[in-house]
Write a protein that holds these residues in place. Structure first.
Motif, PDB file in Angstrom:
ATOM      1  N   THR A 152       0.836  -1.206   0.000  1.00  0.00           N
ATOM      2  CA  THR A 152       0.000   0.000   0.000  1.00  0.00           C
ATOM      3  C   THR A 152       0.868   1.253   0.000  1.00  0.00           C
ATOM      4  OG1 THR A 152      -1.649  -1.232   1.235  1.00  0.00           O
ATOM      5  CG2 THR A 152      -1.920   1.140   1.193  1.00  0.00           C
ATOM      6  N   MET A 153       1.928   1.234   0.815  1.00  0.00           N
ATOM      7  CA  MET A 153       2.815   2.409   0.878  1.00  0.00           C
ATOM      8  C   MET A 153       3.479   2.658  -0.467  1.00  0.00           C
ATOM      9  SD  MET A 153       4.505   2.007   4.572  1.00  0.00           S
ATOM     10  CE  MET A 153       3.532   2.073   6.044  1.00  0.00           C
ATOM     11  N   VAL A 164      -4.611  13.153  -4.702  1.00  0.00           N
ATOM     12  CA  VAL A 164      -3.933  12.046  -4.020  1.00  0.00           C
ATOM     13  C   VAL A 164      -4.936  11.275  -3.155  1.00  0.00           C
ATOM     14  CG1 VAL A 164      -2.251  11.502  -2.204  1.00  0.00           C
ATOM     15  CG2 VAL A 164      -1.616  13.053  -4.052  1.00  0.00           C
ATOM     16  N   ILE A 165      -5.743  12.018  -2.406  1.00  0.00           N
ATOM     17  CA  ILE A 165      -6.690  11.342  -1.500  1.00  0.00           C
ATOM     18  C   ILE A 165      -7.749  10.594  -2.312  1.00  0.00           C
ATOM     19  CG2 ILE A 165      -8.332  11.654   0.387  1.00  0.00           C
ATOM     20  CD1 ILE A 165      -6.780  14.244   1.123  1.00  0.00           C
ATOM     21  N   GLU A 166      -8.207  11.233  -3.395  1.00  0.00           N
ATOM     22  CA  GLU A 166      -9.227  10.593  -4.235  1.00  0.00           C
ATOM     23  C   GLU A 166      -8.709   9.282  -4.823  1.00  0.00           C
ATOM     24  OE1 GLU A 166     -10.643  13.170  -7.313  1.00  0.00           O
ATOM     25  OE2 GLU A 166     -12.290  11.840  -7.810  1.00  0.00           O
ATOM     26  N   LEU A 223      -8.031   2.781  -4.128  1.00  0.00           N
ATOM     27  CA  LEU A 223      -7.222   1.581  -3.886  1.00  0.00           C
ATOM     28  C   LEU A 223      -7.919   0.606  -2.936  1.00  0.00           C
ATOM     29  CD1 LEU A 223      -3.621   2.975  -3.180  1.00  0.00           C
ATOM     30  CD2 LEU A 223      -4.419   1.903  -5.276  1.00  0.00           C
ATOM     31  N   ASP A 224      -8.781   1.174  -2.092  1.00  0.00           N
ATOM     32  CA  ASP A 224      -9.423   0.349  -1.066  1.00  0.00           C
ATOM     33  C   ASP A 224     -10.646  -0.373  -1.637  1.00  0.00           C
ATOM     34  OD1 ASP A 224      -9.594  -0.131   2.026  1.00  0.00           O
ATOM     35  OD2 ASP A 224     -11.639   0.270   1.336  1.00  0.00           O
ATOM     36  N   PRO A 225     -10.765  -1.682  -1.393  1.00  0.00           N
ATOM     37  CA  PRO A 225     -11.914  -2.420  -1.949  1.00  0.00           C
ATOM     38  C   PRO A 225     -13.265  -1.908  -1.439  1.00  0.00           C
ATOM     39  CG  PRO A 225     -10.613  -3.809  -0.459  1.00  0.00           C
ATOM     40  CD  PRO A 225      -9.845  -2.551  -0.655  1.00  0.00           C
ATOM     41  N   HIS A 226     -13.255  -1.249  -0.269  1.00  0.00           N
ATOM     42  CA  HIS A 226     -14.513  -0.706   0.266  1.00  0.00           C
ATOM     43  C   HIS A 226     -14.562   0.819   0.173  1.00  0.00           C
ATOM     44  CE1 HIS A 226     -15.718  -4.644   1.479  1.00  0.00           C
ATOM     45  NE2 HIS A 226     -14.580  -4.809   2.127  1.00  0.00           N
ATOM     46  N   LYS A 227     -13.746   1.383  -0.732  1.00  0.00           N
ATOM     47  CA  LYS A 227     -13.720   2.832  -1.010  1.00  0.00           C
ATOM     48  C   LYS A 227     -13.650   3.646   0.291  1.00  0.00           C
ATOM     49  CE  LYS A 227     -16.919   1.427  -4.217  1.00  0.00           C
ATOM     50  NZ  LYS A 227     -18.333   1.361  -4.370  1.00  0.00           N
ATOM     51  N   LEU A 279     -14.854   7.631   5.456  1.00  0.00           N
ATOM     52  CA  LEU A 279     -14.038   7.152   6.573  1.00  0.00           C
ATOM     53  C   LEU A 279     -14.576   5.817   7.096  1.00  0.00           C
ATOM     54  CD1 LEU A 279     -13.455  10.572   8.373  1.00  0.00           C
ATOM     55  CD2 LEU A 279     -11.720   9.176   7.237  1.00  0.00           C
ATOM     56  N   LYS A 280     -15.673   5.363   6.455  1.00  0.00           N
ATOM     57  CA  LYS A 280     -16.237   4.062   6.830  1.00  0.00           C
ATOM     58  C   LYS A 280     -16.308   3.194   5.580  1.00  0.00           C
ATOM     59  CE  LYS A 280     -20.179   5.243   8.843  1.00  0.00           C
ATOM     60  NZ  LYS A 280     -21.396   5.244   9.640  1.00  0.00           N
ATOM     61  N   PRO A 281     -16.167   1.863   5.718  1.00  0.00           N
ATOM     62  CA  PRO A 281     -16.261   0.996   4.535  1.00  0.00           C
ATOM     63  C   PRO A 281     -17.600   1.164   3.820  1.00  0.00           C
ATOM     64  CG  PRO A 281     -15.515  -0.223   6.454  1.00  0.00           C
ATOM     65  CD  PRO A 281     -15.919   1.118   6.944  1.00  0.00           C
ATOM     66  N   GLN A 282     -17.543   1.217   2.498  1.00  0.00           N
ATOM     67  CA  GLN A 282     -18.741   1.429   1.691  1.00  0.00           C
ATOM     68  C   GLN A 282     -19.196   0.129   1.025  1.00  0.00           C
ATOM     69  OE1 GLN A 282     -20.100   4.903   1.342  1.00  0.00           O
ATOM     70  NE2 GLN A 282     -18.921   4.616   3.206  1.00  0.00           N
TER      71      GLN A 282
END
Ligand code: FES
Length: 171
Positions: free
Chosen positions: A9-10, A30-32, A37-41, A74-77
């Motif tokens: 990830t890093m 960058v944040i977008e 990258l996260d499977p749960h956005k 900030l929470k899994p979607q």
């Protein structure tokens, strides 16, 4: 010792940061991209701290951005998203009824008054959210399902649209 996944990830984050270095709106981009990258956005604290450190930005500034824009999570979607507009035009044309209908449809607990709505089914397939305005006020009330805008909604119309989508996607 750092976990293999953390290092991966890093490395990916470093690439994103380098890609947008010295470009306008760098932090937002960058944040977008990081969220994708996260499977749960979803953005977690460790990741945001890492971005802050690498971009020499106070963590508080990163959190200001993340909490200001509703498309950051900030929470899994859930895999699929349903967003009800709660802006003035949509509100006056009945968007509260649409939200109530969807809360009941998915069996969610009613969010506390004044609390921002972001509810995800236990199977992580669907997330129901609200937004302040889609900028489509002439089409109020507006609902977005997986990025598609549906205009002049009422609970009956909404039911007819989402029922087949939900049944198909539940399989
Ligand atoms: S208030 Fe709903 S689109 Fe503007």
């Amino acid at each position: 010792m750092q976990k293999k996944q953390d290092i991966k990830t890093m490395t990916e984050l470093d690439k994103i940061i380098i890609k947008y270095k010295n470009t306008p709106g760098m932090l937002l981009r960058v944040i977008e991209e990081t969220q994708k990258l996260d499977p749960h956005k979803c953005l977690n604290h460790k990741t945001l701290e890492y971005i802050a450190k690498k971009t020499k930005t106070p963590v508080s500034k990163i959190y200001n951005i993340v909490t200001f824009y509703t498309f950051f999570n900030l929470k899994p979607q859930g895999k699929h998203s349903i967003v009800v507009c709660r802006g003035t035009a949509c509100h006056t044309r009945g968007s509260r009824n649409l939200l109530d209908f969807l809360i009941k449809y998915f069996g969610f607990n009613e969010p506390a008054e004044g609390q921002q709505t972001s509810l995800t089914t236990n199977d992580k397939k669907f997330t129901l959210k609200t937004v302040a305005c889609f900028g489509q006020c002439a089409l109020a009330p507006v609902v977005e399902i997986d990025g598609n805008i549906y205009s002049r909604m009422n609970p009956e119309k909404l039911h007819k649209i989402i029922d087949p989508i939900i049944k198909k996607r539940k399989k």
